[in-house]
Design an enzyme around this catalytic site. Sequence first.
Site, PDB file in Angstrom:
ATOM      1  N   HIS A 202       0.808  -1.244   0.246  1.00 50.94           N
ATOM      2  CA  HIS A 202      -0.361  -0.286  -0.228  1.00 50.94           C
ATOM      3  C   HIS A 202       0.675   1.244  -0.075  1.00 50.94           C
ATOM      4  CE1 HIS A 202       0.431   0.897   4.582  1.00 50.94           C
ATOM      5  NE2 HIS A 202       0.585   0.059   4.242  1.00 50.94           N
ATOM      6  N   CYS A 326       1.554   6.468  13.480  1.00 51.92           N
ATOM      7  CA  CYS A 326       1.412   5.570  14.142  1.00 51.92           C
ATOM      8  C   CYS A 326       2.183   6.658  15.350  1.00 51.92           C
ATOM      9  CB  CYS A 326       2.340   4.614  14.696  1.00 51.92           C
ATOM     10  SG  CYS A 326       2.859   3.806  12.600  1.00 51.92           S
TER      11      CYS A 326
END
Length: 394
Positions: A202, A326
Amino acid sequence: MKKIIYLDNAATTRTAPEVVEAMLPYFSENYGNPSSVYGLAGESKKAITESREIIAGALGAKSNEIYFTAGGSEADNWALKAVAEAYQSKGNHIITTKIEHHAILHTCEYLEKRGFEITYLNVDENGVVKLEDLKKAIRPTTILISVMFANNEIGTMQPIKEIGEMAKERGILFHTDAVQAFGQVPISVDEYHIDMLSSSGHKLNGPKGIGFLYIRTGLKLRSFVHGGAQERKRRAGTENVPGIVGYGKAVERALRTMKERTDRERELRDYLIQRVLTEVPFVRLNGHRTNRLPNNANFSFQFVEGESLLIMLDMEGICASSGSACTSGSLDPSHVLLAIGLPHEIAHGSLRLTLGEETTREELDLVIEAIKKIVQKLRDMSPLYEDFMKRDQK
Ligand SMILES: *Cc1c(COP(=O)(O)O)cnc(C)c1O
Protein backbone atom coordinates in the site's frame (compact mmCIF):
# COMPACT_ATOMS: atom_id res chain seq x y z
CA MET A 1 -17.63 18.40 -1.20
CA LYS A 2 -14.38 20.26 -1.31
CA LYS A 3 -11.65 18.58 -3.32
CA ILE A 4 -9.11 16.85 -1.13
CA ILE A 5 -5.39 17.53 -1.54
CA TYR A 6 -3.66 14.36 -0.44
CA LEU A 7 -0.08 14.85 0.76
CA ASP A 8 0.30 11.85 3.06
CA ASN A 9 1.64 9.26 0.65
CA ALA A 10 4.16 7.97 3.19
CA ALA A 11 1.22 6.83 5.33
CA THR A 12 -0.53 5.14 2.46
CA THR A 13 -1.25 5.69 -1.21
CA ARG A 14 -4.36 5.56 -3.35
CA THR A 15 -4.68 2.14 -4.95
CA ALA A 16 -4.21 2.79 -8.67
CA PRO A 17 -7.34 2.03 -10.76
CA GLU A 18 -5.19 -0.23 -12.96
CA VAL A 19 -4.28 -2.23 -9.84
CA VAL A 20 -7.89 -2.55 -8.70
CA GLU A 21 -8.85 -3.70 -12.18
CA ALA A 22 -6.17 -6.39 -12.15
CA MET A 23 -7.37 -7.62 -8.75
CA LEU A 24 -11.12 -7.78 -9.45
CA PRO A 25 -11.26 -11.12 -11.33
CA TYR A 26 -9.58 -12.81 -8.35
CA PHE A 27 -12.53 -12.17 -6.02
CA SER A 28 -15.53 -13.70 -7.76
CA GLU A 29 -14.26 -15.32 -10.94
CA ASN A 30 -10.87 -16.88 -10.32
CA TYR A 31 -11.53 -17.52 -6.65
CA GLY A 32 -9.98 -20.98 -6.44
CA ASN A 33 -7.62 -21.87 -3.61
CA PRO A 34 -4.15 -22.03 -5.20
CA SER A 35 -3.42 -25.23 -3.26
CA SER A 36 -6.29 -27.16 -4.89
CA VAL A 37 -5.82 -29.36 -7.93
CA TYR A 38 -8.59 -28.39 -10.38
CA GLY A 39 -8.27 -25.91 -13.20
CA LEU A 40 -9.93 -23.01 -11.38
CA ALA A 41 -7.23 -23.17 -8.69
CA GLY A 42 -4.60 -23.21 -11.40
CA GLU A 43 -5.61 -19.67 -12.40
CA SER A 44 -4.87 -18.39 -8.90
CA LYS A 45 -1.63 -20.29 -8.73
CA LYS A 46 -0.49 -18.91 -12.06
CA ALA A 47 -1.32 -15.36 -11.01
CA ILE A 48 0.74 -15.73 -7.83
CA THR A 49 3.70 -17.07 -9.79
CA GLU A 50 3.52 -14.13 -12.18
CA SER A 51 3.44 -11.57 -9.37
CA ARG A 52 6.32 -13.24 -7.61
CA GLU A 53 8.36 -13.12 -10.79
CA ILE A 54 7.66 -9.44 -11.37
CA ILE A 55 8.65 -8.59 -7.81
CA ALA A 56 11.78 -10.76 -7.84
CA GLY A 57 12.79 -9.19 -11.15
CA ALA A 58 12.45 -5.72 -9.67
CA LEU A 59 15.08 -6.57 -7.05
CA GLY A 60 17.37 -8.76 -9.13
CA ALA A 61 16.31 -11.66 -6.90
CA LYS A 62 15.10 -15.18 -7.65
CA SER A 63 11.36 -15.73 -7.41
CA ASN A 64 11.75 -18.41 -4.74
CA GLU A 65 13.37 -15.78 -2.51
CA ILE A 66 10.15 -13.72 -2.29
CA TYR A 67 7.79 -14.63 0.58
CA PHE A 68 4.42 -12.90 0.69
CA THR A 69 3.26 -11.56 4.06
CA ALA A 70 0.34 -9.50 5.31
CA GLY A 71 2.35 -6.27 5.03
CA GLY A 72 5.53 -4.46 5.96
CA SER A 73 5.13 -4.87 9.71
CA GLU A 74 4.88 -8.64 9.44
CA ALA A 75 7.94 -8.79 7.18
CA ASP A 76 9.95 -6.71 9.68
CA ASN A 77 8.82 -8.88 12.61
CA TRP A 78 9.63 -12.05 10.74
CA ALA A 79 13.12 -10.96 9.68
CA LEU A 80 14.22 -9.95 13.16
CA LYS A 81 12.57 -12.64 15.26
CA ALA A 82 13.51 -15.48 12.94
CA VAL A 83 17.16 -14.44 12.60
CA ALA A 84 17.39 -14.03 16.36
CA GLU A 85 16.08 -17.53 16.89
CA ALA A 86 18.01 -19.24 14.12
CA TYR A 87 21.37 -17.63 14.81
CA GLN A 88 21.37 -17.39 18.62
CA SER A 89 24.02 -20.10 18.89
CA LYS A 90 26.31 -17.74 16.97
CA GLY A 91 25.53 -14.64 19.00
CA ASN A 92 22.90 -12.47 20.65
CA HIS A 93 23.76 -9.02 19.33
CA ILE A 94 21.74 -7.03 16.80
CA ILE A 95 22.50 -3.57 15.42
CA THR A 96 19.79 -1.20 14.24
CA THR A 97 19.18 2.57 14.33
CA LYS A 98 17.23 5.00 16.47
CA ILE A 99 15.13 6.12 13.52
CA GLU A 100 13.59 2.83 12.40
CA HIS A 101 9.86 2.30 12.01
CA HIS A 102 8.12 0.97 15.14
CA ALA A 103 7.71 -2.43 13.43
CA ILE A 104 11.50 -2.74 13.88
CA LEU A 105 11.95 -0.82 17.15
CA HIS A 106 9.19 -2.59 19.05
CA THR A 107 10.36 -5.97 17.76
CA CYS A 108 13.84 -5.11 19.03
CA GLU A 109 12.39 -4.26 22.46
CA TYR A 110 10.62 -7.62 22.46
CA LEU A 111 13.92 -9.36 21.67
CA GLU A 112 15.76 -7.39 24.37
CA LYS A 113 13.35 -8.81 26.95
CA ARG A 114 14.35 -12.26 25.72
CA GLY A 115 18.08 -11.81 26.24
CA PHE A 116 19.21 -10.23 22.98
CA GLU A 117 21.43 -7.17 23.06
CA ILE A 118 20.49 -4.39 20.71
CA THR A 119 22.62 -1.43 19.65
CA TYR A 120 20.53 1.51 18.45
CA LEU A 121 22.84 3.63 16.29
CA ASN A 122 22.65 7.40 16.42
CA VAL A 123 22.25 9.34 13.21
CA ASP A 124 23.72 12.71 12.20
CA GLU A 125 21.70 15.93 12.02
CA ASN A 126 20.42 14.92 8.58
CA GLY A 127 19.34 11.49 9.75
CA VAL A 128 22.20 9.54 8.16
CA VAL A 129 23.86 6.60 9.91
CA LYS A 130 27.60 7.11 10.39
CA LEU A 131 29.55 4.16 8.99
CA GLU A 132 32.29 4.73 11.59
CA ASP A 133 29.70 4.23 14.37
CA LEU A 134 28.42 1.08 12.72
CA LYS A 135 31.93 -0.33 12.44
CA LYS A 136 32.59 0.37 16.11
CA ALA A 137 29.31 -1.24 17.17
CA ILE A 138 30.10 -4.58 15.53
CA ARG A 139 31.03 -7.34 18.00
CA PRO A 140 32.04 -10.97 17.52
CA THR A 141 28.49 -11.82 18.68
CA THR A 142 26.72 -9.60 16.13
CA ILE A 143 24.33 -11.70 14.06
CA LEU A 144 22.26 -9.06 12.29
CA ILE A 145 22.36 -5.46 11.08
CA SER A 146 18.96 -3.95 10.28
CA VAL A 147 18.97 -0.46 8.77
CA MET A 148 16.05 1.06 6.88
CA PHE A 149 16.59 2.01 3.25
CA ALA A 150 14.83 5.36 3.57
CA ASN A 151 13.15 6.97 6.53
CA ASN A 152 9.36 7.30 6.53
CA GLU A 153 9.29 10.61 8.40
CA ILE A 154 12.18 12.70 7.10
CA GLY A 155 12.88 10.80 3.88
CA THR A 156 16.63 10.46 4.42
CA MET A 157 18.28 7.66 2.45
CA GLN A 158 20.96 5.52 4.08
CA PRO A 159 24.31 4.38 2.61
CA ILE A 160 22.84 0.92 2.08
CA LYS A 161 25.56 -0.37 -0.22
CA GLU A 162 28.35 0.51 2.21
CA ILE A 163 26.42 -1.02 5.12
CA GLY A 164 25.79 -4.16 3.08
CA GLU A 165 29.48 -4.44 2.24
CA MET A 166 30.48 -4.03 5.87
CA ALA A 167 28.05 -6.74 6.94
CA LYS A 168 29.12 -9.10 4.21
CA GLU A 169 32.86 -8.73 4.92
CA ARG A 170 32.21 -9.78 8.50
CA GLY A 171 29.72 -12.56 7.82
CA ILE A 172 26.85 -10.68 9.47
CA LEU A 173 23.33 -10.81 8.00
CA PHE A 174 21.90 -7.57 6.65
CA HIS A 175 18.20 -6.72 6.66
CA THR A 176 16.68 -3.52 5.31
CA ASP A 177 13.18 -2.14 5.76
CA ALA A 178 12.66 -0.85 2.22
CA VAL A 179 8.94 -0.12 2.62
CA GLN A 180 9.40 3.55 1.68
CA ALA A 181 12.14 3.08 -0.90
CA PHE A 182 10.92 0.16 -2.99
CA GLY A 183 9.34 1.55 -6.15
CA GLN A 184 10.90 4.97 -5.64
CA VAL A 185 14.56 4.15 -6.17
CA PRO A 186 16.22 1.24 -8.01
CA ILE A 187 17.24 -1.55 -5.62
CA SER A 188 19.44 -4.55 -6.36
CA VAL A 189 19.78 -7.06 -3.54
CA ASP A 190 23.06 -8.38 -4.94
CA GLU A 191 24.70 -5.03 -5.58
CA TYR A 192 23.76 -3.82 -2.08
CA HIS A 193 24.51 -7.16 -0.37
CA ILE A 194 21.03 -7.32 1.13
CA ASP A 195 20.12 -10.66 2.77
CA MET A 196 16.56 -9.72 3.73
CA LEU A 197 14.29 -6.91 2.62
CA SER A 198 10.80 -5.84 3.73
CA SER A 199 8.23 -4.17 1.51
CA SER A 200 4.54 -3.30 1.60
CA GLY A 201 1.97 -3.00 -1.19
CA HIS A 202 0.00 0.00 0.00
CA LYS A 203 3.00 2.35 -0.04
CA LEU A 204 3.36 2.06 -3.82
CA ASN A 205 -0.21 2.43 -5.06
CA GLY A 206 -0.95 -1.23 -4.37
CA PRO A 207 -3.47 -2.73 -1.93
CA LYS A 208 -3.24 -2.75 1.87
CA GLY A 209 -2.56 -5.90 3.86
CA ILE A 210 0.00 -7.41 1.52
CA GLY A 211 3.77 -7.26 1.70
CA PHE A 212 6.76 -9.51 1.26
CA LEU A 213 10.02 -10.45 2.84
CA TYR A 214 12.90 -11.18 0.49
CA ILE A 215 15.05 -13.92 2.02
CA ARG A 216 18.35 -14.73 0.31
CA THR A 217 18.80 -18.40 -0.57
CA GLY A 218 20.73 -20.24 2.11
CA LEU A 219 19.45 -18.39 5.16
CA LYS A 220 18.10 -20.74 7.77
CA LEU A 221 14.93 -19.03 8.93
CA ARG A 222 12.06 -20.79 10.62
CA SER A 223 8.51 -20.53 9.42
CA PHE A 224 6.73 -17.43 10.67
CA VAL A 225 3.17 -18.71 10.56
CA HIS A 226 2.77 -22.45 11.11
CA GLY A 227 0.12 -24.38 9.22
CA GLY A 228 -0.08 -25.38 5.58
CA ALA A 229 2.76 -25.62 3.10
CA GLN A 230 2.23 -22.22 1.44
CA GLU A 231 5.22 -19.98 0.65
CA ARG A 232 7.54 -22.99 0.56
CA LYS A 233 6.49 -23.93 4.12
CA ARG A 234 7.74 -20.66 5.56
CA ARG A 235 4.51 -18.71 5.83
CA ALA A 236 1.33 -20.72 6.15
CA GLY A 237 -2.15 -19.52 5.27
CA THR A 238 -4.21 -19.43 2.09
CA GLU A 239 -2.61 -16.83 -0.13
CA ASN A 240 -4.16 -13.36 -0.42
CA VAL A 241 -4.55 -13.89 -4.15
CA PRO A 242 -6.18 -10.55 -5.08
CA GLY A 243 -3.65 -8.75 -2.89
CA ILE A 244 -0.71 -10.55 -4.46
CA VAL A 245 -2.03 -9.85 -7.96
CA GLY A 246 -2.52 -6.17 -7.11
CA TYR A 247 0.93 -5.99 -5.59
CA GLY A 248 2.51 -7.47 -8.72
CA LYS A 249 0.66 -4.95 -10.86
CA ALA A 250 1.69 -2.10 -8.57
CA VAL A 251 5.34 -3.11 -8.76
CA GLU A 252 5.22 -3.47 -12.52
CA ARG A 253 3.70 0.02 -12.73
CA ALA A 254 6.19 1.49 -10.27
CA LEU A 255 9.12 0.16 -12.29
CA ARG A 256 7.67 1.33 -15.57
CA THR A 257 6.98 4.87 -14.31
CA MET A 258 9.89 5.24 -11.88
CA LYS A 259 12.16 7.54 -13.82
CA GLU A 260 9.53 9.94 -15.06
CA ARG A 261 7.43 9.89 -11.88
CA THR A 262 10.30 10.46 -9.47
CA ASP A 263 11.92 13.16 -11.64
CA ARG A 264 8.60 14.99 -11.54
CA GLU A 265 8.13 14.45 -7.81
CA ARG A 266 11.67 15.60 -7.07
CA GLU A 267 11.06 18.82 -8.98
CA LEU A 268 7.76 19.47 -7.18
CA ARG A 269 9.30 18.56 -3.82
CA ASP A 270 12.12 21.04 -4.33
CA TYR A 271 9.63 23.71 -5.41
CA LEU A 272 7.64 23.12 -2.21
CA ILE A 273 10.73 23.13 0.00
CA GLN A 274 12.15 26.23 -1.64
CA ARG A 275 8.94 28.22 -1.29
CA VAL A 276 8.21 27.22 2.30
CA LEU A 277 11.78 27.97 3.41
CA THR A 278 11.77 31.40 1.79
CA GLU A 279 8.17 32.48 2.42
CA VAL A 280 7.58 31.30 5.99
CA PRO A 281 9.74 32.75 8.76
CA PHE A 282 11.22 30.58 11.55
CA VAL A 283 11.03 27.29 9.71
CA ARG A 284 13.55 24.52 9.13
CA LEU A 285 13.70 21.54 6.79
CA ASN A 286 14.19 18.17 8.48
CA GLY A 287 16.20 15.45 6.78
CA HIS A 288 18.91 15.63 4.16
CA ARG A 289 18.53 18.49 1.68
CA THR A 290 19.10 16.35 -1.42
CA ASN A 291 19.69 12.74 -0.38
CA ARG A 292 16.05 12.13 0.47
CA LEU A 293 13.05 10.32 -0.97
CA PRO A 294 11.80 12.06 -4.14
CA ASN A 295 8.40 12.72 -2.55
CA ASN A 296 9.25 13.75 1.02
CA ALA A 297 9.30 17.19 2.64
CA ASN A 298 9.37 17.60 6.41
CA PHE A 299 9.37 20.98 8.14
CA SER A 300 9.44 22.29 11.70
CA PHE A 301 7.70 25.59 12.35
CA GLN A 302 8.79 27.38 15.48
CA PHE A 303 6.00 28.57 17.84
CA VAL A 304 3.46 26.25 16.23
CA GLU A 305 1.72 23.11 17.51
CA GLY A 306 1.96 20.43 14.82
CA GLU A 307 -1.40 18.92 15.75
CA SER A 308 -3.20 22.28 15.47
CA LEU A 309 -1.57 22.85 12.11
CA LEU A 310 -2.81 19.45 10.91
CA ILE A 311 -6.37 20.09 12.06
CA MET A 312 -6.48 23.46 10.35
CA LEU A 313 -5.00 22.04 7.15
CA ASP A 314 -7.65 19.33 7.29
CA MET A 315 -10.33 22.03 7.43
CA GLU A 316 -8.93 23.27 4.12
CA GLY A 317 -9.13 19.75 2.67
CA ILE A 318 -5.40 19.09 2.98
CA CYS A 319 -4.24 15.69 4.28
CA ALA A 320 -0.80 15.80 5.89
CA SER A 321 0.97 14.28 8.85
CA SER A 322 2.92 15.49 11.85
CA GLY A 323 5.32 12.58 11.76
CA SER A 324 4.38 8.97 11.36
CA ALA A 325 0.73 7.97 11.59
CA CYS A 326 1.62 5.69 14.48
CA THR A 327 2.87 8.52 16.68
CA SER A 328 -0.05 10.84 16.07
CA GLY A 329 -2.52 10.67 18.87
CA SER A 330 0.25 10.53 21.43
CA LEU A 331 1.89 13.64 22.75
CA ASP A 332 5.43 12.31 22.54
CA PRO A 333 7.36 14.03 19.79
CA SER A 334 8.61 11.83 16.99
CA HIS A 335 11.58 9.61 17.93
CA VAL A 336 13.08 10.39 14.52
CA LEU A 337 13.02 14.16 15.02
CA LEU A 338 14.52 13.77 18.50
CA ALA A 339 17.24 11.50 17.05
CA ILE A 340 18.33 14.19 14.59
CA GLY A 341 18.77 16.51 17.55
CA LEU A 342 15.62 18.66 17.52
CA PRO A 343 14.55 19.99 20.90
CA HIS A 344 11.06 18.83 22.00
CA GLU A 345 9.37 22.17 21.33
CA ILE A 346 10.69 22.35 17.76
CA ALA A 347 9.88 18.69 17.07
CA HIS A 348 6.30 19.36 18.17
CA GLY A 349 5.84 21.92 15.43
CA SER A 350 6.59 19.61 12.55
CA LEU A 351 4.74 18.79 9.38
CA ARG A 352 5.36 15.98 6.90
CA LEU A 353 4.15 16.44 3.35
CA THR A 354 4.61 13.43 1.07
CA LEU A 355 3.78 13.81 -2.60
CA GLY A 356 2.24 11.20 -4.84
CA GLU A 357 2.10 10.42 -8.52
CA GLU A 358 -1.01 12.60 -8.86
CA THR A 359 0.26 15.68 -7.00
CA THR A 360 0.27 18.86 -9.08
CA ARG A 361 2.02 22.21 -8.78
CA GLU A 362 -1.37 23.94 -8.50
CA GLU A 363 -2.15 21.82 -5.44
CA LEU A 364 1.19 22.72 -3.90
CA ASP A 365 0.51 26.42 -4.51
CA LEU A 366 -2.75 26.12 -2.57
CA VAL A 367 -1.02 24.19 0.21
CA ILE A 368 1.78 26.75 0.51
CA GLU A 369 -0.75 29.60 0.80
CA ALA A 370 -2.71 27.62 3.41
CA ILE A 371 0.45 26.93 5.43
CA LYS A 372 1.46 30.60 5.38
CA LYS A 373 -1.97 31.68 6.56
CA ILE A 374 -2.40 29.01 9.24
CA VAL A 375 1.13 29.28 10.65
CA GLN A 376 0.66 33.03 11.08
CA LYS A 377 -2.74 32.52 12.71
CA LEU A 378 -1.35 29.97 15.17
CA ARG A 379 1.61 32.18 15.99
CA ASP A 380 -0.69 35.13 16.61
CA MET A 381 -2.34 33.01 19.34
CA SER A 382 0.96 31.82 20.82
CA PRO A 383 2.23 33.53 24.00
CA LEU A 384 5.71 32.16 23.26
CA TYR A 385 5.72 33.87 19.90
CA GLU A 386 4.50 37.12 21.46
CA ASP A 387 7.30 37.02 24.05
CA PHE A 388 9.83 36.22 21.38
CA MET A 389 8.74 39.11 19.16
CA LYS A 390 8.79 41.56 22.08
CA ARG A 391 12.29 40.49 23.02
CA ASP A 392 13.35 40.69 19.41
CA GLN A 393 12.22 44.30 19.15
CA LYS A 394 14.21 45.50 22.13
C1 LIG B 1 4.43 1.75 6.48
C2 LIG B 1 5.74 1.24 6.94
C3 LIG B 1 5.86 -0.02 7.56
C4 LIG B 1 4.66 -0.87 7.86
O1 LIG B 1 4.06 -1.44 6.72
P1 LIG B 1 2.56 -1.99 6.84
O2 LIG B 1 2.34 -2.67 5.53
O3 LIG B 1 1.69 -0.81 7.05
O4 LIG B 1 2.55 -2.95 7.97
C5 LIG B 1 7.11 -0.43 7.93
N1 LIG B 1 8.20 0.31 7.71
C6 LIG B 1 8.14 1.52 7.12
C7 LIG B 1 9.39 2.30 6.88
C8 LIG B 1 6.90 2.02 6.72
O5 LIG B 1 6.85 3.23 6.15
